[in-house]
Design a protein around this motif. Structure first.
Motif, short mmCIF file in Angstrom:
data_model
loop_
_atom_site.label_atom_id
_atom_site.label_comp_id
_atom_site.label_asym_id
_atom_site.label_seq_id
_atom_site.Cartn_x
_atom_site.Cartn_y
_atom_site.Cartn_z
N GLY A 62 10.97 0.96 -5.49
CA GLY A 62 10.85 0.32 -6.79
C GLY A 62 9.43 -0.09 -7.10
O GLY A 62 9.02 -0.17 -8.26
N PHE A 63 8.67 -0.35 -6.03
CA PHE A 63 7.24 -0.65 -6.17
C PHE A 63 6.56 -0.41 -4.84
O PHE A 63 7.21 -0.39 -3.78
CB PHE A 63 7.01 -2.09 -6.66
N VAL A 64 5.24 -0.24 -4.89
CA VAL A 64 4.45 0.05 -3.69
C VAL A 64 3.35 -0.99 -3.54
O VAL A 64 2.72 -1.38 -4.53
CB VAL A 64 3.83 1.47 -3.77
N VAL A 65 3.13 -1.43 -2.31
CA VAL A 65 2.01 -2.29 -1.99
C VAL A 65 1.00 -1.45 -1.21
O VAL A 65 1.34 -0.88 -0.16
CB VAL A 65 2.44 -3.52 -1.16
N LYS A 66 -0.20 -1.35 -1.74
CA LYS A 66 -1.25 -0.51 -1.14
C LYS A 66 -2.15 -1.33 -0.24
O LYS A 66 -2.71 -2.34 -0.67
CB LYS A 66 -2.07 0.14 -2.26
N SER A 67 -2.28 -0.91 0.99
CA SER A 67 -3.18 -1.59 1.91
C SER A 67 -4.63 -1.36 1.49
O SER A 67 -4.98 -0.27 1.02
CB SER A 67 -2.99 -1.07 3.34
N PRO A 68 -5.48 -2.36 1.66
CA PRO A 68 -6.90 -2.17 1.35
C PRO A 68 -7.48 -1.04 2.21
O PRO A 68 -7.15 -0.92 3.39
CB PRO A 68 -7.53 -3.51 1.72
N GLY A 69 -8.31 -0.24 1.64
CA GLY A 69 -8.96 0.82 2.40
C GLY A 69 -8.37 2.19 2.19
O GLY A 69 -9.01 3.19 2.48
N LEU A 70 -7.14 2.27 1.69
CA LEU A 70 -6.57 3.57 1.37
C LEU A 70 -7.27 4.11 0.12
O LEU A 70 -7.30 3.44 -0.91
CB LEU A 70 -5.07 3.48 1.13
N ALA A 71 -7.83 5.29 0.22
CA ALA A 71 -8.59 5.85 -0.89
C ALA A 71 -7.70 6.11 -2.09
O ALA A 71 -6.61 6.69 -1.95
CB ALA A 71 -9.28 7.14 -0.46
N PRO A 72 -8.12 5.70 -3.28
CA PRO A 72 -7.30 5.94 -4.48
C PRO A 72 -7.14 7.41 -4.81
O PRO A 72 -6.26 7.77 -5.60
CB PRO A 72 -8.07 5.20 -5.58
N SER A 73 -7.97 8.26 -4.19
CA SER A 73 -7.90 9.70 -4.45
C SER A 73 -6.84 10.41 -3.61
O SER A 73 -6.60 11.62 -3.78
CB SER A 73 -9.26 10.35 -4.18
N LEU A 74 -6.17 9.69 -2.72
CA LEU A 74 -5.14 10.32 -1.89
C LEU A 74 -4.03 10.90 -2.76
O LEU A 74 -3.62 10.28 -3.75
CB LEU A 74 -4.54 9.30 -0.92
N VAL A 134 -0.91 10.98 -2.54
CA VAL A 134 0.29 10.17 -2.70
C VAL A 134 0.22 9.30 -3.95
O VAL A 134 1.25 9.03 -4.60
CB VAL A 134 0.53 9.29 -1.44
N PHE A 135 -0.97 8.89 -4.36
CA PHE A 135 -1.08 8.01 -5.53
C PHE A 135 -0.88 8.77 -6.84
O PHE A 135 -0.32 8.21 -7.79
CB PHE A 135 -2.41 7.26 -5.49
N GLU A 167 7.95 5.37 8.47
CA GLU A 167 7.62 6.75 8.84
C GLU A 167 6.15 6.81 9.25
O GLU A 167 5.32 6.01 8.82
CB GLU A 167 7.88 7.71 7.68
N GLY A 168 5.85 7.78 10.09
CA GLY A 168 4.48 8.03 10.49
C GLY A 168 4.14 9.50 10.25
O GLY A 168 5.01 10.30 9.91
N GLY A 169 2.88 9.83 10.42
CA GLY A 169 2.46 11.22 10.29
C GLY A 169 2.23 11.68 8.86
O GLY A 169 2.02 12.87 8.61
N GLY A 170 2.26 10.75 7.88
CA GLY A 170 2.02 11.14 6.49
C GLY A 170 3.00 10.47 5.54
O GLY A 170 3.98 9.84 5.97
N HIS A 171 2.71 10.59 4.25
CA HIS A 171 3.53 9.94 3.23
C HIS A 171 4.49 10.96 2.61
O HIS A 171 4.09 11.85 1.85
CB HIS A 171 2.63 9.35 2.15
N SER A 172 5.76 10.85 2.94
CA SER A 172 6.78 11.78 2.45
C SER A 172 7.25 11.35 1.06
O SER A 172 6.83 10.33 0.50
CB SER A 172 7.96 11.82 3.40
N ASP A 173 8.19 12.10 0.51
CA ASP A 173 8.75 11.77 -0.80
C ASP A 173 9.61 10.51 -0.76
O ASP A 173 10.04 10.02 -1.82
CB ASP A 173 9.58 12.94 -1.33
#
Length: 313
Positions: free
Chosen positions: A73-85, A87-88, A61-67
């Protein structure tokens, strides 16, 4: 919790952020048989050209992080995504574990010989120089792979390593902050000055991210520190592995500058002298000291180390 492929084998993977590292992580997980869903804030139209052939084999998906990310089951976070977003915080509430691309990639690495280099400045030069030394000093048949912040995603390089190969990684605070159990066998922390505070939220959070470089090191693991950088020196006291220090002035250091040369004295060994690489500035002399200590601290031959220093471009 650390990422163990056998535990998550039957669970759906979600990769957040489709920059170079995120794309490499998605490809790696797909190649290992995981069902992969990818999510990015950029518009779908823009992402289609980025994803290329991968778009046909994963859902995204693009345009944002939906539900939809919450059903992973698990998420891999790309470097550079702010932990304050937001979605986290949603993922935490849903109980979905989040792993760094760094740790996810190393879970599929056949080699345990990992050397990691971090610091606010000098990481790339030191990583490249350390890799050059390893290439020339390691026994024939053992390759040296270089990856991380230096340009090649860890998810791309790590699975290609053979059991006896060496992996030299440039790791940033972005890559370290989500790494719960990162355990290199050798590491160097070059310096710490205020940087990326908009991402980390505070200087202390930035420092704590850097501390994850050596948090799991112990026993015979080797960590090299800049003994003349106040924050690095203070942080080094937390390290439970072997500690070696460098500094231009040489006070309490195992490597220092004298008469245009790099002097080294490891505990219980005789003093050695090296001609430095042809790189300008005192900061590059410090970078070279860190690389030399990483090599000598793991028993590589001084003559091979000297040859690599002089041939490095």
């Amino acid at each position: 919790m650390s990422f163990k492929p056998e535990i998550f084998r039957r669970k759906k993977a979600c990769v957040l952020g489709l920059g170079k590292s995120g794309l490499a992580a998605a490809r790696l997980l797909k190649s290992k048989g995981f069902q992969v869903f990818a999510s990015d804030i950029r518009p779908r139209k823009e992402l289609k050209s980025v994803l290329g052939r991968l778009a046909a084999s994963i859902s995204w998906e693009g345009g944002g992080h939906s539900d939809r990310v919450l059903r992973a089951g698990f998420v891999v976070k790309s470097p550079g995504l702010a932990p304050s977003l937001p979605v986290f915080s949603r993922l935490r509430e849903a109980g979905v574990p989040v792993f760094s691309e760094l740790e996810t990639a190393l879970a599929f690495c056949p080699s345990q010989d990992v050397t990691a280099i971090s610091g606010t400045n000098g990481k790339t030069t030191t990583t490249a120089l350390t890799a050059e030394i390893f290439r020339q000093a390691l026994p024939r048949g053992r390759k040296t792979l270089v990856a991380g912040n230096i340009g090649v995603p860890i998810s791309e390089a790590a699975p290609k390593a053979r059991p006896r190969d060496a992996l030299v990684l440039e790791v940033s605070s972005y890559q370290l902050e989500d790494s719960r159990s990162f355990h290199p066998r050798a590491a160097a922390l070059l310096n710490i000055t205020a940087d990326h505070l908009d991402h980390h939220g505070s200087m202390q959070a930035y420092i704590e991210a850097k501390a994850r470089l050596f948090r799991e090191m112990r026993g015979d693991d080797l960590c090299v520190f800049n003994g003349e950088d106040p924050l690095t020196l203070k942080l080094s006291r937390r390290c439970r592995g072997r500690r070696l220090y460098f500094g231009l002035k040489g006070a309490y250091s195992h490597a220092w500058a004298q008469g245009g040369k790099i002097k080294v004295r490891l505990p219980g060994e005789k003093e050695l002298s090296f001609l430095p690489p042809d790189l300008p500035g005192a900061h590059n002399l410090e970078n070279a000291m860190a690389a030399v200590l990483l090599a000598l601290g793991r028993g590589l031959e001084p003559l091979a180390v000297q040859k690599a220093l002089l041939s490095f471009k």
